[in-house]
Design a protein around this motif. Structure first.
Motif, PDB file in Angstrom:
ATOM      1  N   LEU A 172     -18.036  64.326  -3.807  1.00 48.13           N
ATOM      2  CA  LEU A 172     -18.099  63.610  -5.079  1.00 48.13           C
ATOM      3  C   LEU A 172     -17.851  64.462  -6.312  1.00 48.13           C
ATOM      4  N   VAL A 173     -18.205  65.732  -6.288  1.00 48.49           N
ATOM      5  CA  VAL A 173     -18.067  66.572  -7.482  1.00 48.49           C
ATOM      6  C   VAL A 173     -16.742  67.333  -7.460  1.00 48.49           C
ATOM      7  N   THR A 174     -16.575  68.210  -6.480  1.00 48.65           N
ATOM      8  CA  THR A 174     -15.342  69.018  -6.435  1.00 48.65           C
ATOM      9  C   THR A 174     -14.183  68.270  -5.802  1.00 48.65           C
ATOM     10  N   ARG A 175     -14.504  67.208  -5.044  1.00 49.60           N
ATOM     11  CA  ARG A 175     -13.499  66.388  -4.355  1.00 49.60           C
ATOM     12  C   ARG A 175     -12.625  67.213  -3.410  1.00 49.60           C
ATOM     13  N   SER A 176     -13.207  68.267  -2.856  1.00 44.43           N
ATOM     14  CA  SER A 176     -12.474  69.096  -1.901  1.00 44.43           C
ATOM     15  C   SER A 176     -12.509  68.508  -0.496  1.00 44.43           C
ATOM     16  N   MET A 177     -13.363  67.527  -0.284  1.00 46.05           N
ATOM     17  CA  MET A 177     -13.457  66.854   1.006  1.00 46.05           C
ATOM     18  C   MET A 177     -13.409  65.348   0.784  1.00 46.05           C
ATOM     19  N   PRO A 178     -12.902  64.605   1.722  1.00 45.25           N
ATOM     20  CA  PRO A 178     -12.181  65.071   2.892  1.00 45.25           C
ATOM     21  C   PRO A 178     -10.853  65.697   2.495  1.00 45.25           C
ATOM     22  N   GLN A 179     -10.377  66.573   3.367  1.00 48.76           N
ATOM     23  CA  GLN A 179      -9.130  67.252   3.056  1.00 48.76           C
ATOM     24  C   GLN A 179      -8.029  66.227   2.807  1.00 48.76           C
ATOM     25  N   GLY A 180      -7.234  66.492   1.826  1.00 48.00           N
ATOM     26  CA  GLY A 180      -6.154  65.585   1.470  1.00 48.00           C
ATOM     27  C   GLY A 180      -6.580  64.505   0.494  1.00 48.00           C
ATOM     28  N   GLY A 181      -7.866  64.511   0.094  1.00 47.53           N
ATOM     29  CA  GLY A 181      -8.342  63.554  -0.900  1.00 47.53           C
ATOM     30  C   GLY A 181      -8.140  62.109  -0.500  1.00 47.53           C
ATOM     31  N   SER A 182      -8.515  61.769   0.734  1.00 51.06           N
ATOM     32  CA  SER A 182      -8.185  60.458   1.270  1.00 51.06           C
ATOM     33  C   SER A 182      -9.199  59.355   0.972  1.00 51.06           C
ATOM     34  N   LEU A 183     -10.111  59.565   0.025  1.00 55.89           N
ATOM     35  CA  LEU A 183     -11.036  58.499  -0.341  1.00 55.89           C
ATOM     36  C   LEU A 183     -10.449  57.657  -1.460  1.00 55.89           C
ATOM     37  N   THR A 184     -10.643  56.351  -1.354  1.00 59.31           N
ATOM     38  CA  THR A 184     -10.197  55.456  -2.416  1.00 59.31           C
ATOM     39  C   THR A 184     -11.205  55.497  -3.557  1.00 59.31           C
ATOM     40  N   THR A 185     -10.841  54.949  -4.675  1.00 62.60           N
ATOM     41  CA  THR A 185     -11.750  54.868  -5.812  1.00 62.60           C
ATOM     42  C   THR A 185     -12.983  54.052  -5.442  1.00 62.60           C
ATOM     43  N   ASN A 186     -12.793  52.959  -4.725  1.00 67.78           N
ATOM     44  CA  ASN A 186     -13.920  52.122  -4.311  1.00 67.78           C
ATOM     45  C   ASN A 186     -14.847  52.877  -3.360  1.00 67.78           C
ATOM     46  N   GLU A 187     -14.292  53.635  -2.420  1.00 65.29           N
ATOM     47  CA  GLU A 187     -15.113  54.422  -1.498  1.00 65.29           C
ATOM     48  C   GLU A 187     -15.939  55.446  -2.255  1.00 65.29           C
ATOM     49  N   ARG A 188     -15.345  56.113  -3.233  1.00 64.50           N
ATOM     50  CA  ARG A 188     -16.081  57.095  -4.040  1.00 64.50           C
ATOM     51  C   ARG A 188     -17.189  56.416  -4.854  1.00 64.50           C
ATOM     52  N   THR A 189     -16.882  55.263  -5.419  1.00 62.36           N
ATOM     53  CA  THR A 189     -17.870  54.527  -6.213  1.00 62.36           C
ATOM     54  C   THR A 189     -19.057  54.118  -5.348  1.00 62.36           C
ATOM     55  N   LEU A 190     -18.773  53.574  -4.167  1.00 56.84           N
ATOM     56  CA  LEU A 190     -19.850  53.160  -3.266  1.00 56.84           C
ATOM     57  C   LEU A 190     -20.646  54.363  -2.763  1.00 56.84           C
ATOM     58  N   LEU A 191     -19.955  55.446  -2.436  1.00 55.92           N
ATOM     59  CA  LEU A 191     -20.640  56.644  -1.960  1.00 55.92           C
ATOM     60  C   LEU A 191     -21.523  57.232  -3.055  1.00 55.92           C
ATOM     61  N   GLN A 192     -21.036  57.256  -4.288  1.00 61.77           N
ATOM     62  CA  GLN A 192     -21.844  57.755  -5.410  1.00 61.77           C
ATOM     63  C   GLN A 192     -23.072  56.880  -5.603  1.00 61.77           C
ATOM     64  N   ALA A 193     -22.911  55.567  -5.509  1.00 61.43           N
ATOM     65  CA  ALA A 193     -24.053  54.657  -5.643  1.00 61.43           C
ATOM     66  C   ALA A 193     -25.066  54.902  -4.529  1.00 61.43           C
ATOM     67  N   TRP A 194     -24.576  55.144  -3.316  1.00 61.92           N
ATOM     68  CA  TRP A 194     -25.462  55.419  -2.186  1.00 61.92           C
ATOM     69  C   TRP A 194     -26.269  56.698  -2.425  1.00 61.92           C
ATOM     70  N   VAL A 195     -25.595  57.752  -2.904  1.00 60.08           N
ATOM     71  CA  VAL A 195     -26.280  59.023  -3.203  1.00 60.08           C
ATOM     72  C   VAL A 195     -27.295  58.811  -4.334  1.00 60.08           C
ATOM     73  N   ASP A 196     -26.876  58.111  -5.372  1.00 58.32           N
ATOM     74  CA  ASP A 196     -27.767  57.853  -6.519  1.00 58.32           C
ATOM     75  C   ASP A 196     -29.018  57.067  -6.119  1.00 58.32           C
ATOM     76  N   LYS A 197     -28.913  56.223  -5.091  1.00 56.38           N
ATOM     77  CA  LYS A 197     -30.046  55.423  -4.620  1.00 56.38           C
ATOM     78  C   LYS A 197     -30.940  56.203  -3.655  1.00 56.38           C
ATOM     79  N   GLY A 198     -30.621  57.470  -3.413  1.00 60.33           N
ATOM     80  CA  GLY A 198     -31.446  58.278  -2.513  1.00 60.33           C
ATOM     81  C   GLY A 198     -30.996  58.234  -1.067  1.00 60.33           C
ATOM     82  N   MET A 199     -29.780  57.820  -0.822  1.00 56.39           N
ATOM     83  CA  MET A 199     -29.178  57.778   0.518  1.00 56.39           C
ATOM     84  C   MET A 199     -29.986  56.908   1.487  1.00 56.39           C
ATOM     85  N   PRO A 200     -30.180  55.624   1.158  1.00 63.25           N
ATOM     86  CA  PRO A 200     -30.975  54.753   2.044  1.00 63.25           C
ATOM     87  C   PRO A 200     -30.300  54.518   3.390  1.00 63.25           C
ATOM     88  N   GLN A 201     -31.148  54.354   4.411  1.00 67.12           N
ATOM     89  CA  GLN A 201     -30.668  54.080   5.766  1.00 67.12           C
ATOM     90  C   GLN A 201     -29.961  52.739   5.770  1.00 67.12           C
TER      91      GLN A 201
END
Length: 117
Positions: A88-117
């Motif tokens: 999310l910060v350096t965007r060095s992973m996954p290699q090739g930058g293969s995350l979409t904007t929506n995937e990054r947004t959802l992943l950031q929201a998941w991290v911000d929520k404390g990574m719920p199961q």
């Protein structure tokens, strides 16, 4: 000795270059993408599949990059702050930058929520 080191480094670079493909980007399809939102995102409905599809080819146990970080489910992600930073910060992973904007947004929201199961 210098020649052996050069050959080893070239071989290692080649393995890393081809180990993680952009095909992984095509593989991440949540069960119902419209059902996952920043409000309800969890490991079970989104993040787990994302990490499995985008990271496991390189970071599964006994894989090419498992010595750096090994994907072993939710605990391995929560216990290593380098994961969120690299994605999310350096965007060095996954290699090739293969995350979409929506995937990054959802992943950031998941991290911000404390990574719920």
């Amino acid at each position: 000795m210098k020649k052996q080191t050069s050959i080893f480094l070239l071989a290692a670079f080649t393995v890393l270059l081809f180990a993680c493909s952009k095909k992984q980007a095509e593989e991440m399809i949540p069960e119902d993408p419209s059902a996952v939102t920043t409000e309800n995102v969890t490991y079970s409905n989104f993040a787990g599949a994302l990490f499995q599809n985008k990271c496991s080819s390189c970071h599964a146990p006994n894989s090419s990059m498992s010595s750096i970080w090994t994907l072993n489910g939710l605990a391995s992600i929560k216990n290593d702050t380098r994961v969120a930073n690299a994605v999310l910060v350096t965007r060095s992973m996954p290699q090739g930058g293969s995350l979409t904007t929506n995937e990054r947004t959802l992943l950031q929201a998941w991290v911000d929520k404390g990574m719920p199961q």
